[in-house]
Design a protein around this motif. Structure first.
Motif, PDB file in Angstrom:
ATOM      1  N   HIS A 600      35.311  35.565 -41.505  1.00 17.55           N
ATOM      2  CA  HIS A 600      35.419  36.850 -42.196  1.00 17.55           C
ATOM      3  C   HIS A 600      34.550  37.162 -43.355  1.00 17.55           C
ATOM      4  CE1 HIS A 600      37.752  34.236 -44.992  1.00 17.55           C
ATOM      5  NE2 HIS A 600      37.642  35.204 -45.759  1.00 17.55           N
ATOM      6  N   VAL A 601      33.954  36.219 -43.877  1.00 15.46           N
ATOM      7  CA  VAL A 601      33.027  36.457 -45.173  1.00 15.46           C
ATOM      8  C   VAL A 601      31.778  36.587 -44.587  1.00 15.46           C
ATOM      9  CG1 VAL A 601      31.893  34.894 -46.961  1.00 15.46           C
ATOM     10  CG2 VAL A 601      34.408  34.731 -46.424  1.00 15.46           C
ATOM     11  N   GLN A 602      31.102  36.027 -43.334  1.00 12.18           N
ATOM     12  CA  GLN A 602      29.984  36.183 -42.953  1.00 12.18           C
ATOM     13  C   GLN A 602      29.911  37.758 -42.245  1.00 12.18           C
ATOM     14  OE1 GLN A 602      27.205  34.570 -42.764  1.00 12.18           O
ATOM     15  NE2 GLN A 602      28.257  32.864 -43.989  1.00 12.18           N
ATOM     16  N   LYS A 603      31.209  38.208 -41.808  1.00 15.26           N
ATOM     17  CA  LYS A 603      31.415  39.514 -41.301  1.00 15.26           C
ATOM     18  C   LYS A 603      31.377  40.531 -42.619  1.00 15.26           C
ATOM     19  CE  LYS A 603      33.991  39.334 -37.253  1.00 15.26           C
ATOM     20  NZ  LYS A 603      35.261  38.795 -36.825  1.00 15.26           N
ATOM     21  N   ARG A 604      32.076  39.990 -43.593  1.00 18.11           N
ATOM     22  CA  ARG A 604      31.903  40.996 -44.866  1.00 18.11           C
ATOM     23  C   ARG A 604      30.167  41.064 -45.227  1.00 18.11           C
ATOM     24  NH1 ARG A 604      35.489  41.950 -48.578  1.00 18.11           N
ATOM     25  NH2 ARG A 604      36.612  40.028 -48.265  1.00 18.11           N
ATOM     26  N   ILE A 605      29.558  40.199 -45.181  1.00 16.12           N
ATOM     27  CA  ILE A 605      28.196  40.187 -45.537  1.00 16.12           C
ATOM     28  C   ILE A 605      27.564  40.883 -44.587  1.00 16.12           C
ATOM     29  CG2 ILE A 605      26.119  39.044 -45.707  1.00 16.12           C
ATOM     30  CD1 ILE A 605      27.867  36.357 -46.730  1.00 16.12           C
ATOM     31  N   GLN A 606      27.940  41.057 -43.409  1.00 17.06           N
ATOM     32  CA  GLN A 606      26.901  42.091 -42.703  1.00 17.06           C
ATOM     33  C   GLN A 606      27.377  43.551 -42.825  1.00 17.06           C
ATOM     34  OE1 GLN A 606      24.413  40.979 -41.061  1.00 17.06           O
ATOM     35  NE2 GLN A 606      25.020  38.807 -41.747  1.00 17.06           N
ATOM     36  N   ILE A 607      28.700  43.696 -42.927  1.00 12.42           N
ATOM     37  CA  ILE A 607      29.316  44.938 -43.206  1.00 12.42           C
ATOM     38  C   ILE A 607      28.518  45.586 -44.511  1.00 12.42           C
ATOM     39  CG2 ILE A 607      31.253  46.457 -43.589  1.00 12.42           C
ATOM     40  CD1 ILE A 607      32.898  44.566 -41.660  1.00 12.42           C
ATOM     41  N   GLU A 608      28.870  44.845 -45.561  1.00 12.79           N
ATOM     42  CA  GLU A 608      28.241  45.247 -46.925  1.00 12.79           C
ATOM     43  C   GLU A 608      26.785  45.645 -46.940  1.00 12.79           C
ATOM     44  OE1 GLU A 608      30.047  44.280 -50.470  1.00 12.79           O
ATOM     45  OE2 GLU A 608      31.908  44.037 -49.547  1.00 12.79           O
ATOM     46  N   LYS A 609      25.982  44.746 -46.193  1.00 15.41           N
ATOM     47  CA  LYS A 609      24.769  45.210 -46.221  1.00 15.41           C
ATOM     48  C   LYS A 609      24.483  46.350 -45.469  1.00 15.41           C
ATOM     49  CE  LYS A 609      21.765  41.188 -45.398  1.00 15.41           C
ATOM     50  NZ  LYS A 609      21.098  40.072 -44.879  1.00 15.41           N
ATOM     51  N   LEU A 610      25.213  46.819 -44.377  1.00 10.52           N
ATOM     52  CA  LEU A 610      25.230  47.975 -43.612  1.00 10.52           C
ATOM     53  C   LEU A 610      25.558  49.363 -44.622  1.00 10.52           C
ATOM     54  CD1 LEU A 610      24.489  48.881 -40.843  1.00 10.52           C
ATOM     55  CD2 LEU A 610      27.076  48.973 -40.387  1.00 10.52           C
ATOM     56  N   ILE A 611      26.549  48.980 -45.114  1.00 12.88           N
ATOM     57  CA  ILE A 611      26.842  49.956 -46.435  1.00 12.88           C
ATOM     58  C   ILE A 611      25.763  50.260 -47.465  1.00 12.88           C
ATOM     59  CG2 ILE A 611      28.373  50.482 -48.326  1.00 12.88           C
ATOM     60  CD1 ILE A 611      30.847  49.120 -46.579  1.00 12.88           C
ATOM     61  N   GLU A 612      25.112  49.291 -47.847  1.00 12.36           N
ATOM     62  CA  GLU A 612      24.145  49.400 -48.705  1.00 12.36           C
ATOM     63  C   GLU A 612      22.968  50.140 -47.926  1.00 12.36           C
ATOM     64  OE1 GLU A 612      22.755  46.287 -51.947  1.00 12.36           O
ATOM     65  OE2 GLU A 612      21.691  45.965 -50.107  1.00 12.36           O
ATOM     66  N   LYS A 613      22.755  49.893 -46.828  1.00 13.01           N
ATOM     67  CA  LYS A 613      21.571  50.634 -46.144  1.00 13.01           C
ATOM     68  C   LYS A 613      21.980  51.979 -45.791  1.00 13.01           C
ATOM     69  CE  LYS A 613      18.973  47.541 -43.476  1.00 13.01           C
ATOM     70  NZ  LYS A 613      19.131  46.588 -42.325  1.00 13.01           N
TER      71      LYS A 613
END
Ligand code: ZN
Ligand code: ZN
Length: 629
Positions: A600-613
């Motif tokens: 879930h942490v690795q997923k969060r990192i991916q999602i938040e990266k996407l949100i930032e982009k």
């Protein structure tokens, strides 16, 4: 007219040789006074007199002497005093005004020291808030009521907590801490109540469980069908023999016959592997089905052997902890047994007598009925995420009163004992509150806290008080409960954005004119608020905040600069392993090496990266967070 002046002069001269009395009838102490010692003082009396002498010198701004003879204008200490302490309980004291002078005497080995500190606190307003912050208003006169008669008797025989300042001898003596675990007080300071041989979780080494896996597995606990070195089997007579021998050996080496009380801890190891063998199960079945029955029966027998060997000033201590927390039936602790009941499962946003703590209250009441030396091991930190706010301030005093009213005789409050590696919250404030409540559970704690906040944070301290009120009003998770192993976010319920803004502005205002140490203290305590916001995705860490990632990186840098090396109990962090993605996109609670690789942490990192982009996704993240918080 001349005659009048002559009478006045005579009166003035007479007054000059007597203690001054104010118009209100108080005794006025000024720079002409001295501290009166017996001619051959003990080291202990000399220490108390020196404490007093230095404190008075500081308060009056004039060097106050210590003397062995004085007609008047003196504060008499110890056996030089005429304070009658024959009716005062051990380690208590009496401060009394007699014939216009002050007399201070104490009982047992600590009373006099405590009396000296109390005089300075009561009449000179000299407060030891931390080991470095000693507040002592300067005055050329100190007034003591002409009928002053202060008697103090300790509420608890044993008091201890950890943190930073409570390790300091002067802080401990002034604020009523006497346990030997976190401070060293020499005999001249009144000594400490000492655990000898180990403070907790000692059964493993006392019963030598590690030795017998191959040769005598029956010495070990049978748990889930397997013999384990986690705990000993407490109904095996050979285990009792080994443990008793080790306790007696320990006493042969470390016993101090002159100590009023020494304690040997015979306490279960820190795991859940209690013995379930037939003999243990049968014994427990006869005693209400409680695991504490085998523990107590075992410890009682060790205590009998210690008593038979003539160690009258020794008590054997055991835990009522996790599986042994509930009191047994049909068996009581011996007189020389201490039971330390642990509040580990309690909720700390509500006092012990609240509904959410009813099991602890039941156990406290049950143990207090059968144990004449009941101690409590209490907790005051979030051990999972120590950097975050742990809003337990509202329960500290009430809980101490509840313990006292249930005949508890000793309290250790385990706080943040690793605070030197993560001092980001309110460690010194909480340590002071705990100490003052151990010294007197009925003290005027609000007044103590106000004084502390002013001294520690400066003029902004009042605002910190308001911030703490808001924290406490929001303490606990959805259901309002607060545990010592909660996630950071769950320690304070969802807080409306407007309240977050209010707290932000209070921190800002508090820091506005602050400088030096006060500013540093404010910034350090604010780190816990920033951590909480980051964990809750609030304020500048909100999904709607474009600088969210930058703020997390800044928080991380500020933590490092504040010397934080531990984020949780039990592990020093290796910051070299923290990569930028982790800091920027994971929640702070997930930074640790134990959590960061979870799916879930690795997923969060991916999602938040996407949100930032793609900033258009930010409101989705915001709504998602609202739903999940
Ligand atoms: Zn057993
Ligand atoms: Zn609760």
């Amino acid at each position: 007219m001349k005659k009048m002046i002559g009478i006045l002069l005579i009166l003035c001269l007479l007054c000059g040789s007597l203690p001054m009395a104010s118009a209100a009838g108080g005794i006025v102490i000024d720079g002409t006074w001295s501290v009166l010692l017996p001619e051959a003082p003990t080291a202990y009396e000399a220490y108390a007199a020196e404490t007093l002498r230095r404190g008075l010198t500081e308060a009056l701004g004039v060097e106050i002497p210590a003397v062995s003879a004085a007609e008047n204008r003196y504060i008499a200490v110890g056996s030089a005093s005429r304070a009658d302490v024959s009716e005062v309980a051990d380690n208590g004291y009496r401060i009394t005004a007699l014939d216009g002078n002050i007399h201070i005497a104490g009982t047992a080995q600590r009373g006099l020291q405590a009396g000296a500190y109390r005089f300075l606190e009561e009449y000179c307003n000299r407060k030891i808030y931390t080991q470095d912050i000693i507040v002592c208003p300067k005055n050329d006169r100190i007034t003591v009521p002409a009928d002053a008669d202060v008697i103090y008797e300790p509420f608890f025989e044993y008091t201890d907590t950890d943190w930073n300042s409570p390790r300091d001898p002067a802080y401990s003596m002034a604020n009523g801490l006497n346990g030997g675990q976190y401070r060293t007080l020499g005999p001249e300071m009144g000594d400490t109540v000492n655990y000898i041989g180990g403070f907790c979780h000692t059964m493993g080494w006392l019963c030598e469980t590690w030795k017998y896996a191959e040769t005598h597995p029956e010495y070990l606990a049978l748990h889930d069908g397997v013999r384990t070195t986690d705990q000993p089997c407490l109904t095996n007579p050979e285990v009792l023999r080994i443990c008793t021998e080790n306790v007696l050996n320990l006493l042969a080496e470390k016993h101090d016959p002159s100590a009023p009380l020494q304690i040997v801890s015979v306490t279960q190891n820190d795991n859940y592997s209690c013995c379930e063998c037939d003999a243990c199960a049968a014994f427990e079945a006869q005693h209400g089905g409680k695991h504490s029955a085998t523990v107590l029966n075992f410890v009682n027998q060790v205590a009998d052997a210690v008593k038979a060997a003539g160690y009258d000033n020794v008590a054997i201590d055991t835990f009522a902890y996790t599986y042994s927390q509930a009191a047994p039936e049909n068996i009581v602790p011996r007189d020389n047994v201490i039971v330390r009941l642990c509040s580990i499962f309690c909720c700390f946003s509500h006092p012990f007598d609240a509904k959410c703590n009813k099991e602890f209250m039941r156990d406290l009441a049950d143990w207090s009925k059968i144990c004449n030396r009941l101690y409590v091991w209490d907790y005051a930190t979030n051990y999972s995420h120590t950097v975050a706010v742990f809003p337990n301030f509202n329960v500290i005093q009430k809980n101490m009163q509840i313990l006292y009213e249930h005949n508890v005789r000793g309290v250790y409050v385990e706080g943040n004992y690793y605070v030197d590696k993560c001092d980001t919250e309110f460690s010194e404030l909480r340590a002071y509150m705990i100490s003052k409540c151990l010294q007197d559970p009925y003290c005027d704690l609000d007044k103590e806290v106000d004084g502390f906040l002013q001294a520690y944070y400066g003029p902004g301290g009042k605002l910190v008080g308001k911030i703490l009120d808001i924290y406490c009003a929001h303490a606990g998770s959805f259901d309002g409960t607060l545990w010592i192993y909660y996630g950071s976010w769950a320690c304070m319920r969802p807080m409306p954005a407007v309240t977050v803004k209010l707290v932000d502005s209070l921190w800002c205002l508090a820091k506005k004119d602050a400088e030096g140490k006060c500013l540093a203290n404010l910034e350090r305590s604010e780190l816990s608020w920033r951590w909480w916001k980051a964990s809750a995705a609030m304020g500048e860490f909100s999904y709607l905040s474009p600088c969210r990632g930058d703020e997390k990186e800044k928080l991380f840098e500020d933590l490092k600069n504040a010397g934080v090396t531990m984020l949780h109990e039990g592990r020093i962090e290796d910051y070299a392993t923290f990569d930028r993605d982790l800091i920027r996109y994971a929640m702070p609670d997930e930074w640790s090496i134990d959590d960061r690789n979870a799916d879930h942490v690795q997923k969060r990192i991916q999602i938040e990266k996407l949100i930032e982009k793609i900033p258009l996704f930010a409101p989705i993240g915001y709504i998602f967070n609202l739903i999940h918080s």
